[in-house]
Design an enzyme around this catalytic site. Sequence first.
Site, PDB file in Angstrom:
ATOM      1  N   ASN A  12     -53.372 -19.010  -2.185  1.00 30.15           N
ATOM      2  CA  ASN A  12     -52.860 -20.013  -3.122  1.00 30.15           C
ATOM      3  C   ASN A  12     -52.637 -21.558  -2.551  1.00 30.15           C
ATOM      4  O   ASN A  12     -51.927 -22.219  -1.840  1.00 30.15           O
ATOM      5  CB  ASN A  12     -51.549 -19.536  -3.270  1.00 30.15           C
ATOM      6  N   ASP A  73     -42.425 -13.724   1.611  1.00 34.43           N
ATOM      7  CA  ASP A  73     -42.352 -13.406  -0.589  1.00 34.43           C
ATOM      8  C   ASP A  73     -41.367 -13.748  -0.749  1.00 34.43           C
ATOM      9  O   ASP A  73     -40.041 -14.492  -0.073  1.00 34.43           O
ATOM     10  CB  ASP A  73     -42.032 -11.846   0.347  1.00 34.43           C
ATOM     11  N   THR A  74     -41.257 -13.464  -2.163  1.00 30.78           N
ATOM     12  CA  THR A  74     -40.124 -14.447  -3.158  1.00 30.78           C
ATOM     13  C   THR A  74     -39.493 -13.487  -3.753  1.00 30.78           C
ATOM     14  O   THR A  74     -41.100 -12.428  -5.075  1.00 30.78           O
ATOM     15  CB  THR A  74     -40.849 -15.606  -3.670  1.00 30.78           C
ATOM     16  N   HIS A 184     -36.268 -22.799  -3.597  1.00 28.61           N
ATOM     17  CA  HIS A 184     -36.159 -22.188  -2.623  1.00 28.61           C
ATOM     18  C   HIS A 184     -36.895 -22.275  -1.752  1.00 28.61           C
ATOM     19  O   HIS A 184     -36.968 -21.985  -0.294  1.00 28.61           O
ATOM     20  CB  HIS A 184     -35.801 -20.513  -3.290  1.00 28.61           C
ATOM     21  N   ARG A 185     -38.568 -21.947  -2.236  1.00 28.89           N
ATOM     22  CA  ARG A 185     -39.459 -22.505  -1.177  1.00 28.89           C
ATOM     23  C   ARG A 185     -39.464 -23.455  -0.156  1.00 28.89           C
ATOM     24  O   ARG A 185     -39.711 -23.554   0.563  1.00 28.89           O
ATOM     25  CB  ARG A 185     -40.702 -21.929  -1.403  1.00 28.89           C
TER      26      ARG A 185
END
Length: 210
Positions: A12, A73-74, A184-185
């Site tokens: 990505n 992982d999200t 969050h990331r």
Amino acid sequence: MNKRVLVLSTENINKINEIKHILRGLEIKVLSKKDVNLEDFEVIEDGNTLEENSLKKASALAEKIDYMVIADDTGLFVDALNGEPGVYSARYAGEDGNDKKNNEKLLGNLKGKSLEQREAKFLDVITLITEDKKIYTVKGECKGTIALELRGPSSFGYDPLFIPEGYDKTFAELGSDIKDKISHRAKALKNLKNTLIKILEDDIDEDSRS
């Protein structure tokens, strides 16, 4: 000091650029799987938790190369849905990972719920494995609510539905400049940067003692 190499378990480009931006200034060269000729290497994410999936992806990549690696992982966890979609966020409406269908299913499952009943949180879990196979785990969390309808331009994942705490706009409406600071990331990556700084400092201390 030669730069350490960190390989990301992703192709990505947006995620790669975000990580490079967060880690700028460190003596670390950030590479993608494609950069180390592993662009076709995939891992099935069949864990029951974000931690399991993140560790599985990082461990599989670490077996292939001798550099530091990270994988993440999200998940989006909605209180009124007992934590759904959670670990299945990317494939909530099916294995094809269609953002439009995922959003439609989430809205359908929350039909009739007021905004006050739509509390949710995004959680990102990153696993770092060093060259000597030490494992570090960092997390980032962003609390908020699920909007009553899609708002903002078509964008990534659940961004048109998620309203972060302290704001009255969705991630899609706020845009990347704000999202990249509060998401969050972003929080997980800042924690990753602090971990990497400590690792690099320990390397310097070891070099000075040798």
